[in-house]
Motif scaffolding. Structure first.
Motif, mmCIF file in Angstrom:
data_model
loop_
_atom_site.group_PDB
_atom_site.id
_atom_site.type_symbol
_atom_site.label_atom_id
_atom_site.label_comp_id
_atom_site.label_asym_id
_atom_site.label_seq_id
_atom_site.Cartn_x
_atom_site.Cartn_y
_atom_site.Cartn_z
ATOM 1 N N UNK A 35 -10.847 -7.503 -11.419
ATOM 2 C CA UNK A 35 -11.092 -8.733 -10.985
ATOM 3 C C UNK A 35 -9.977 -9.675 -11.948
ATOM 4 N N UNK A 36 -9.594 -9.176 -12.860
ATOM 5 C CA UNK A 36 -8.641 -10.105 -13.695
ATOM 6 C C UNK A 36 -7.467 -10.111 -13.080
ATOM 7 N N UNK A 37 -6.882 -8.771 -12.637
ATOM 8 C CA UNK A 37 -5.706 -8.844 -11.964
ATOM 9 C C UNK A 37 -5.436 -9.520 -10.525
ATOM 10 N N UNK A 38 -6.602 -9.636 -9.905
ATOM 11 C CA UNK A 38 -6.668 -10.411 -8.494
ATOM 12 C C UNK A 38 -6.684 -11.837 -8.961
ATOM 13 N N UNK A 39 -7.367 -12.156 -9.910
ATOM 14 C CA UNK A 39 -7.153 -13.767 -10.338
ATOM 15 C C UNK A 39 -5.970 -14.147 -10.606
ATOM 16 N N UNK A 145 -21.290 -5.431 6.552
ATOM 17 C CA UNK A 145 -20.676 -6.291 7.407
ATOM 18 C C UNK A 145 -19.180 -6.688 6.890
ATOM 19 N N UNK A 146 -19.371 -6.766 5.788
ATOM 20 C CA UNK A 146 -18.036 -7.128 4.921
ATOM 21 C C UNK A 146 -17.114 -6.096 4.712
ATOM 22 N N UNK A 147 -15.651 -6.156 4.647
ATOM 23 C CA UNK A 147 -14.700 -5.513 4.325
ATOM 24 C C UNK A 147 -15.076 -4.948 2.965
ATOM 25 N N UNK A 148 -15.050 -3.657 2.687
ATOM 26 C CA UNK A 148 -15.482 -3.144 1.260
ATOM 27 C C UNK A 148 -14.428 -2.153 0.881
ATOM 28 N N UNK A 149 -13.888 -2.241 -0.380
ATOM 29 C CA UNK A 149 -12.914 -1.298 -0.958
ATOM 30 C C UNK A 149 -13.703 -0.602 -2.094
ATOM 31 N N UNK A 150 -13.637 0.620 -2.286
ATOM 32 C CA UNK A 150 -14.250 1.497 -3.323
ATOM 33 C C UNK A 150 -13.098 2.145 -3.938
ATOM 34 N N UNK A 151 -13.314 2.242 -5.629
ATOM 35 C CA UNK A 151 -12.372 3.209 -6.280
ATOM 36 C C UNK A 151 -13.523 3.600 -7.257
ATOM 37 N N UNK A 152 -13.821 4.838 -7.103
ATOM 38 C CA UNK A 152 -14.652 5.564 -8.020
ATOM 39 C C UNK A 152 -14.226 5.869 -9.248
ATOM 40 N N UNK A 242 -5.378 -1.497 -7.374
ATOM 41 C CA UNK A 242 -6.218 -2.286 -6.439
ATOM 42 C C UNK A 242 -6.088 -3.643 -6.205
ATOM 43 N N UNK A 243 -5.953 -4.238 -7.188
ATOM 44 C CA UNK A 243 -5.910 -5.753 -7.316
ATOM 45 C C UNK A 243 -4.787 -6.222 -6.322
ATOM 46 N N UNK A 244 -3.491 -5.590 -6.541
ATOM 47 C CA UNK A 244 -2.216 -5.889 -5.852
ATOM 48 C C UNK A 244 -2.481 -5.521 -4.209
ATOM 49 N N UNK A 245 -3.015 -4.408 -4.112
ATOM 50 C CA UNK A 245 -3.516 -3.817 -2.665
ATOM 51 C C UNK A 245 -4.193 -5.007 -1.954
ATOM 52 N N UNK A 275 2.871 -4.521 -9.485
ATOM 53 C CA UNK A 275 1.910 -5.078 -10.630
ATOM 54 C C UNK A 275 1.557 -3.912 -11.395
ATOM 55 N N UNK A 276 1.119 -2.758 -10.852
ATOM 56 C CA UNK A 276 0.847 -1.700 -11.810
ATOM 57 C C UNK A 276 1.722 -1.289 -12.743
ATOM 58 N N UNK A 277 3.194 -1.539 -12.072
ATOM 59 C CA UNK A 277 4.371 -0.969 -13.081
ATOM 60 C C UNK A 277 4.685 -2.016 -14.344
ATOM 61 N N UNK A 278 4.033 -3.350 -14.088
ATOM 62 C CA UNK A 278 3.913 -4.124 -15.135
ATOM 63 C C UNK A 278 3.031 -3.749 -16.171
#
Length: 293
Positions: A35-39, A145-152, A242-245, A275-278
């Motif tokens: 969430x932080x990275x997305x923001x 009904x929404x697009x959903x992404x999961x990372x377990x 995940x956030x960058x994707x 983003x992950x590289x940073x």
């Protein structure tokens, strides 16, 4: 608005002090980090969790606000989950203290209003323990009904009942459109990439550490190599990816239930990798702002 739903906790990071080894309390949790990275990447983001009113919970709430993330947390006076981190050659291992915490005990009655939510992201240790796992499962299945992404984001030491966890993951894969798994996650689950897609997702993002990431769809594969950087630690690397994707899909107007084109997938993967590289180049989970890219 993209809603991230899952754990927010304090990572107790190892630090050398004048008296010897010590720990520094840093805001964290896989879904919180995403969430932080997305923001910070400029995507309109909200965050749902069970959040404590204690001093650690206040720090987590302040971190969300500072990164332009809207909190939709269920706040209680229960304590905050703590994760003590040990680092071996920059790779993190965790010991969790999670009994009777605000995050662990979040219930279906606490779920937020979803009327303005465009997409949902769930994952992390929140899917491994009760009762919060059932709460996040209900959130996903009730909003299929929404697009959903999961990372377990599998932590084997945190999973007390592997069979129950795998059964829940199967149910979640049936409603997911995008899934991120590391090669280690995939081996632990005991599935092939084709098995994952057969359960319902349109895209599997398979990360392989220094090798990079491959988006696997029914039509083929798109691979983006990792960037070579001096690694300080890997805390928050996958979460930032995940956030960058997600941010990449959002920017392309492709955050939908259909599989994106290869060009859109490649651009989204590249944003996640950059983003992950940073994040891995500096201590702790400290995702970059868009201006840093």
């Amino acid at each position: 608005m993209i809603l991230c739903a899952g754990e927010a906790l304090i990572d107790m990071l190892p630090r050398e002090t004048a008296d010897g080894a010590g720990f520094y309390p840093a805001t964290g949790g896989a879904v919180f980090n995403t969430a932080i990275a997305l923001g910070r990447l400029g995507a309109p983001t909200a965050f749902f969790t069970g959040l404590s009113s204690d001093l650690f919970g206040q720090r987590l709430a302040a971190g969300l606000a500072a990164s332009n993330v809207e909190s939709r947390a269920a706040v209680s006076d229960r304590p905050t989950t703590l994760a003590f981190v040990t680092l071996t050659d920059g790779h993190a291992e965790y010991a969790f203290y999670d009994e009777n915490t605000a995050g662990r005990l979040v219930a279906p009655a606490d779920l937020p209003d979803m009327s303005d939510i465009q997409a949902l992201f769930i994952g992390g240790i929140s899917l491994a323990v009760e009762p919060c796992a059932a709460t996040y499962e209900a959130l996903a299945t009730g909003n299929a009904h929404l697009p959903i992404m999961i990372d377990p984001n599998i932590r084997p030491g945190f999973i007390r009942d592997p069979a129950a966890f795998r059964a829940r993951l199967d149910r979640l894969l049936a409603v997911a459109d995008f899934v991120k798994l590391s090669d280690e996650d995939l081996a632990w689950v005991g599935l092939t990439a084709e098995d994952v897609l057969a359960r319902g997702p349109k895209v599997l993002c398979l990360t392989e550490g220094a090798k990079g990431v491959t988006a696997i769809t029914a039509q083929g594969r798109v691979t983006v190599p990792a960037r070579k950087v001096e690694v300080v630690d890997t805390v928050g690397a996958g979460d930032t990816f995940n956030a960058g994707f997600l941010a990449g899909l959002h920017r392309a107007g492709a955050l939908a239930k259909a599989a994106p084109s290869d060009d859109v997938l490649r651009a989204a993967l590249e944003l996640g990798v950059r983003a992950a590289a940073i994040t891995v180049s500096r201590a702790g989970a400290n995702p970059p702002w868009d201006s840093e890219l």
